[in-house]
Design an enzyme around this catalytic site. Structure first.
Site, PDB file in Angstrom:
ATOM      1  N   ASP A   8      -0.149 -13.499  -5.894  1.00  0.00           N
ATOM      2  CA  ASP A   8      -0.453 -12.179  -6.421  1.00  0.00           C
ATOM      3  C   ASP A   8       0.521 -11.216  -5.753  1.00  0.00           C
ATOM      4  OD1 ASP A   8      -1.881 -10.113  -7.746  1.00  0.00           O
ATOM      5  OD2 ASP A   8      -3.033  -9.746  -5.933  1.00  0.00           O
ATOM      6  N   ASP A  10       0.117  -7.178  -5.288  1.00  0.00           N
ATOM      7  CA  ASP A  10      -0.466  -6.123  -4.451  1.00  0.00           C
ATOM      8  C   ASP A  10      -1.411  -6.687  -3.400  1.00  0.00           C
ATOM      9  OD1 ASP A  10       0.227  -3.301  -5.641  1.00  0.00           O
ATOM     10  OD2 ASP A  10      -0.126  -4.593  -7.362  1.00  0.00           O
ATOM     11  N   ASP A 159      -5.654 -12.094  -3.198  1.00  0.00           N
ATOM     12  CA  ASP A 159      -6.508 -11.351  -2.264  1.00  0.00           C
ATOM     13  C   ASP A 159      -7.766 -10.784  -2.912  1.00  0.00           C
ATOM     14  OD1 ASP A 159      -5.115  -9.455  -3.780  1.00  0.00           O
ATOM     15  OD2 ASP A 159      -5.267  -7.962  -2.201  1.00  0.00           O
TER      16      ASP A 159
END
Length: 222
Positions: A8, A10, A159
């Site tokens: 991922d 961000d 996350d």
């Protein structure tokens, strides 16, 4: 056998929490015509859908994407990748492991967050407009198809709970990035196969997970 590690963006590769909050505050200030600061945002603003945050501030209706782009570009000016990123990507590529990102960001916005030299270290970039968004597995499967890697030979580092759900739906090993937005507890609850509270020795962990550590050691000895 080809292997891959997908990330991922961000909170995993890019330390973008401040930029995300700054985007929300800047956009709200412009749209509402009154000063909105990061302190005015709800505590969970960074992990809450933007429409919900803005509605709580009194802004309802469709979001003007041009205005959102302007706020995003401004807030992202000082955003940087985490310190471990270059070394981790370098180690993976040296071991012959494919790399890529699967993000909910648009392709245009990805270029505001990642410098060209970082983008060049990625074998594929799958963005919001390329596939159904996470938690659907479509983006991960698209990236793996582009890399020629089977899901069982891949890892996805994310996350948020949607990252974990997408990885599991795709048949990919889900690694929770505890240093990101949601935190270790939420990632464990979501069902991540492994949760790392911090990115120390991340490259070594990822190489072990995809079975490439032995190949790297043999290469170093030869």
């Amino acid at each position: 056998m080809r292997r891959a590690v997908l990330f991922d963006l961000d909170g995993v590769l890019v330390d973008s929490r401040s930029a995300q909050l700054g985007t929300l505050a800047g956009f709200a200030t412009s749209a509402l015509g009154r000063r909105i600061t990061v302190a005015d945002l709800p505590a969970a603003a960074a992990t809450t859908p933007r429409e919900q945050v803005l509605a709580g501030l009194g802004l309802r209706g469709a979001i003007n994407e041009d205005s959102w782009d302007a706020a995003t570009a401004t807030a992202s000016l000082h955003t940087e990748v985490f310190a471990f990123v270059v070394d981790t990507l370098t180690a993976l590529r040296a071991a012959g492991v494919g790399t890529g990102i699967v993000t909910l960001r648009s392709r245009r916005r990805v270029g505001w967050l990642l410098a060209p030299d970082i983008l060049e270290m990625l074998d594929t970039v799958v963005c919001f407009e390329d596939a159904a968004p996470k938690p659907a597995p479509d983006g991960l499967l698209l990236a793996l198809g582009q890399l020629g890697v089977a899901p069982r030979d891949a890892v996805f580092v994310g996350d948020m709970d949607v990252d974990v759900h997408a990885a599991r739906a795709a048949g990919v090993t889900a690694v929770g990035a505890g240093w990101g937005f949601a935190g270790p507890a939420a990632l464990t609850l979501a069902g991540a196969d492994l949760v790392l509270p911090h990115p120390a020795e991340l490259a070594d962990v990822l190489l072990l997970l995809v079975g490439a550590e032995r190949s790297r050691q043999e290469s170093q000895r030869s």
